[in-house]
Design a protein around this motif. Sequence first.
Motif, PDB file in Angstrom:
ATOM      1  N   VAL A 259       0.853  -1.200   0.000  1.00  0.00           N
ATOM      2  CA  VAL A 259       0.000   0.000   0.000  1.00  0.00           C
ATOM      3  C   VAL A 259       0.884   1.244   0.000  1.00  0.00           C
ATOM      4  N   SER A 260       0.587   2.145  -0.950  1.00  0.00           N
ATOM      5  CA  SER A 260       1.374   3.393  -1.056  1.00  0.00           C
ATOM      6  C   SER A 260       0.627   4.583  -0.485  1.00  0.00           C
ATOM      7  N   SER A 261      -0.698   4.575  -0.553  1.00  0.00           N
ATOM      8  CA  SER A 261      -1.490   5.677   0.008  1.00  0.00           C
ATOM      9  C   SER A 261      -2.911   5.197   0.263  1.00  0.00           C
ATOM     10  N   GLY A 262      -3.582   5.915   1.195  1.00  0.00           N
ATOM     11  CA  GLY A 262      -4.940   5.524   1.532  1.00  0.00           C
ATOM     12  C   GLY A 262      -4.948   4.435   2.589  1.00  0.00           C
ATOM     13  N   ASN A 263      -6.151   4.061   3.020  1.00  0.00           N
ATOM     14  CA  ASN A 263      -6.282   2.978   3.992  1.00  0.00           C
ATOM     15  C   ASN A 263      -7.656   2.339   3.882  1.00  0.00           C
ATOM     16  N   SER A 264      -7.754   1.101   4.319  1.00  0.00           N
ATOM     17  CA  SER A 264      -9.017   0.371   4.245  1.00  0.00           C
ATOM     18  C   SER A 264      -8.894  -0.903   5.066  1.00  0.00           C
ATOM     19  N   PHE A 265      -9.931  -1.678   5.089  1.00  0.00           N
ATOM     20  CA  PHE A 265      -9.913  -3.012   5.671  1.00  0.00           C
ATOM     21  C   PHE A 265     -10.096  -4.031   4.543  1.00  0.00           C
ATOM     22  N   VAL A 266      -9.319  -5.118   4.594  1.00  0.00           N
ATOM     23  CA  VAL A 266      -9.331  -6.112   3.515  1.00  0.00           C
ATOM     24  C   VAL A 266      -9.687  -7.481   4.079  1.00  0.00           C
ATOM     25  N   ASP A 267     -10.603  -8.153   3.407  1.00  0.00           N
ATOM     26  CA  ASP A 267     -10.993  -9.525   3.773  1.00  0.00           C
ATOM     27  C   ASP A 267      -9.946 -10.492   3.209  1.00  0.00           C
ATOM     28  N   GLU A 268      -9.114 -11.053   4.090  1.00  0.00           N
ATOM     29  CA  GLU A 268      -8.065 -11.992   3.674  1.00  0.00           C
ATOM     30  C   GLU A 268      -8.384 -13.437   4.067  1.00  0.00           C
ATOM     31  N   SER A 269      -9.671 -13.728   4.237  1.00  0.00           N
ATOM     32  CA  SER A 269     -10.063 -15.053   4.711  1.00  0.00           C
ATOM     33  C   SER A 269      -9.672 -16.151   3.724  1.00  0.00           C
ATOM     34  N   MET A 270      -9.560 -15.831   2.425  1.00  0.00           N
ATOM     35  CA  MET A 270      -9.182 -16.860   1.448  1.00  0.00           C
ATOM     36  C   MET A 270      -7.734 -17.322   1.636  1.00  0.00           C
ATOM     37  N   ILE A 271      -6.925 -16.511   2.358  1.00  0.00           N
ATOM     38  CA  ILE A 271      -5.531 -16.883   2.632  1.00  0.00           C
ATOM     39  C   ILE A 271      -5.354 -17.349   4.082  1.00  0.00           C
ATOM     40  N   SER A 272      -5.854 -16.539   5.002  1.00  0.00           N
ATOM     41  CA  SER A 272      -5.608 -16.815   6.423  1.00  0.00           C
ATOM     42  C   SER A 272      -6.713 -17.630   7.083  1.00  0.00           C
ATOM     43  N   GLY A 273      -7.924 -17.602   6.496  1.00  0.00           N
ATOM     44  CA  GLY A 273      -9.062 -18.269   7.125  1.00  0.00           C
ATOM     45  C   GLY A 273      -9.749 -17.411   8.165  1.00  0.00           C
ATOM     46  N   GLU A 274      -9.166 -16.250   8.492  1.00  0.00           N
ATOM     47  CA  GLU A 274      -9.744 -15.358   9.494  1.00  0.00           C
ATOM     48  C   GLU A 274     -10.885 -14.549   8.879  1.00  0.00           C
ATOM     49  N   PRO A 275     -12.078 -14.586   9.476  1.00  0.00           N
ATOM     50  CA  PRO A 275     -13.225 -13.864   8.895  1.00  0.00           C
ATOM     51  C   PRO A 275     -13.182 -12.360   9.129  1.00  0.00           C
ATOM     52  N   ILE A 276     -12.363 -11.900  10.102  1.00  0.00           N
ATOM     53  CA  ILE A 276     -12.324 -10.467  10.435  1.00  0.00           C
ATOM     54  C   ILE A 276     -11.401  -9.732   9.465  1.00  0.00           C
ATOM     55  N   PRO A 277     -11.886  -8.690   8.789  1.00  0.00           N
ATOM     56  CA  PRO A 277     -11.040  -7.935   7.849  1.00  0.00           C
ATOM     57  C   PRO A 277      -9.821  -7.329   8.543  1.00  0.00           C
ATOM     58  N   VAL A 278      -8.730  -7.223   7.778  1.00  0.00           N
ATOM     59  CA  VAL A 278      -7.459  -6.706   8.303  1.00  0.00           C
ATOM     60  C   VAL A 278      -7.257  -5.270   7.821  1.00  0.00           C
ATOM     61  N   GLU A 279      -6.854  -4.377   8.749  1.00  0.00           N
ATOM     62  CA  GLU A 279      -6.630  -2.984   8.359  1.00  0.00           C
ATOM     63  C   GLU A 279      -5.359  -2.863   7.517  1.00  0.00           C
ATOM     64  N   LYS A 280      -5.455  -2.084   6.433  1.00  0.00           N
ATOM     65  CA  LYS A 280      -4.310  -1.867   5.558  1.00  0.00           C
ATOM     66  C   LYS A 280      -4.023  -0.373   5.474  1.00  0.00           C
ATOM     67  N   THR A 281      -2.784   0.001   5.838  1.00  0.00           N
ATOM     68  CA  THR A 281      -2.325   1.380   5.722  1.00  0.00           C
ATOM     69  C   THR A 281      -1.033   1.391   4.913  1.00  0.00           C
ATOM     70  N   ALA A 282      -0.474   2.564   4.704  1.00  0.00           N
ATOM     71  CA  ALA A 282       0.747   2.686   3.892  1.00  0.00           C
ATOM     72  C   ALA A 282       1.849   1.775   4.442  1.00  0.00           C
ATOM     73  N   GLY A 283       2.469   0.994   3.528  1.00  0.00           N
ATOM     74  CA  GLY A 283       3.539   0.084   3.895  1.00  0.00           C
ATOM     75  C   GLY A 283       3.082  -1.341   4.158  1.00  0.00           C
ATOM     76  N   GLU A 284       1.754  -1.542   4.274  1.00  0.00           N
ATOM     77  CA  GLU A 284       1.218  -2.895   4.508  1.00  0.00           C
ATOM     78  C   GLU A 284       1.144  -3.675   3.198  1.00  0.00           C
TER      79      GLU A 284
END
Length: 406
Positions: A259-284
Motif C-alpha cells: 500500500v502506497s497511500s490511503g487505507n481500508s480493511f481487507v478480507d483476507e479469509s481466502m488466505i488466512s481463514g480469518e473472517p475479520i477484515p485486516v486494516e491496511k495502511t501505507a507500507g502494509e
Amino acid sequence: MTKQTYPVLNMTCASCAARVQKTLGKQPGVTTAIVNYANATVQVEYDEKQISPGKLKESVQKFGYDLVVDGDDEDVDDLNRKASKSLKYKTIGAILLSIPVVIIGMFFMNIPYANYIMWAFSTPVVLYFGSRFFVGAWKQTSHGTANMDTLVALSTGTAYIFSVFNTLFPDFWHDRGLHGHVYFEAAAVVIAFILLGKLLEDKAKGNTSSALKKLIGLQPKTVTIVFNNEQRELPISDVRVGDEILVKPGEKIAVDGIVSSGNSFVDESMISGEPIPVEKTAGEKVFAGTINQKGSFNFIAEKVGADTVLARIIKMVQEAQGSKAPVQQLVDKIASIFVPVVILIALITLVVWVIFGGENSFTQGLLAMVTVLVIACPCALGLATPTAIMVGIGKGAESGILIKGC
C-alpha cells in the motif's frame, strides 16, 4: 530443470495413463513423468536443454494421445466441452438404437427377419457410436500395446462379426445339428453401457475441478492503473511490477503489492481463514484475490501473474490433485499388465470350452470369451483412487483447506 503440468487428450482408461507415463518417462532429459487419469494431466520434470515440449507432444502422439503444450486453459476447456458434447450425443444415440435390439433379442426373436432388423439397428451402434474403441484399439495394436479399447473392440467386434456370419449363413450351423445364435444385442448394449459409463465419468471429473475454478475466479479480469495522476482500466495481463493500482470499495485485489497511500480493511479469509477484515495502511502488504471493504487505497504491484500468492496456491492445489498416493502407484503397475493378462485368460476360456464343452461348445466358448473381455475393463481400477484424491482436495479447497501433496 523445468517442471510443467500439461493436459493430456484421448486417454480412455488407466492403461492409457500408464502408457503415456511410460512413454514420457523414457524420453531423453525427462526425470519424472506422473500422469493423473482422473484430471487428464501429466506433470513432467525435464531438462530444457535436452528436450522441448514439442518433442514431448510428438512422443505421445505416436500412440494416439496428445499433449496441450502451447494452449491456454480456455483452449483446453473448449476441447473438453466439444469432447463432452460428442460423447453425450453418441451415448444417447447408442442407447436409443440398442433398446429395440434388446426388445427383439429378448422377446421377439422368432418374428420374420428378426436377425436382419437387429443387424440394422446394431450396426450404427457398433461401427459409428462405438468407433472410438476400434480406432483406439488399432492405434494401440499398431504399436504392440493394448488398453481398455482393445478389450471393448475385441468383445463387441467378435460378437458382432459372429452374429453377422450366423445371419448370412445359418445353414453352416444347421448342417452340423446346431442353432446359430446371434448376439447383436450383446454387442450393442455393451457399447451403450460403456459409453454411458464414460459420460458419467466425464461428468464426475468435470465436477471435481469446480473448487479450483472458484480459486481462479478470485482474480479480477481488469484493474485500475494510476499513471501521471490519470486512471486507466487495463486487463490484469497488462499489469507490470512497479505499476500503481487503485483499489475501490468492494473490489478484488488483482496482484500482490504494498500500500502506497490511503487505507481500508481487507478480507483476507481466502488466505488466512480469518473472517475479520485486516486494516491496511501505507507500507502494509496486500495479496491477489483478497477483497477490499469500504475504503479505497493505492498500492504498488510487487508480484504479478504466476508469482502472486494466489497463483502459487492454485498451482499447489493443481499439483496436489495430480499427485499419486502410494496405493495408486501399485494400481498403475497392475493396470499396465492387466489388459494382456485378460486377453490371455479370455483365449484360454475359449479353448477350454471348445475342448470340454460338449454340444454347442464353440458358441458357448465364444460367449464366455466375450464375457471375460467385457467385464474385465480396468476403468474402475485406475479411476477410483485418483478421483478420490481429486474430490477430497477439491472439497478441502472449498473449505479453505489447502493440501500440498499426498
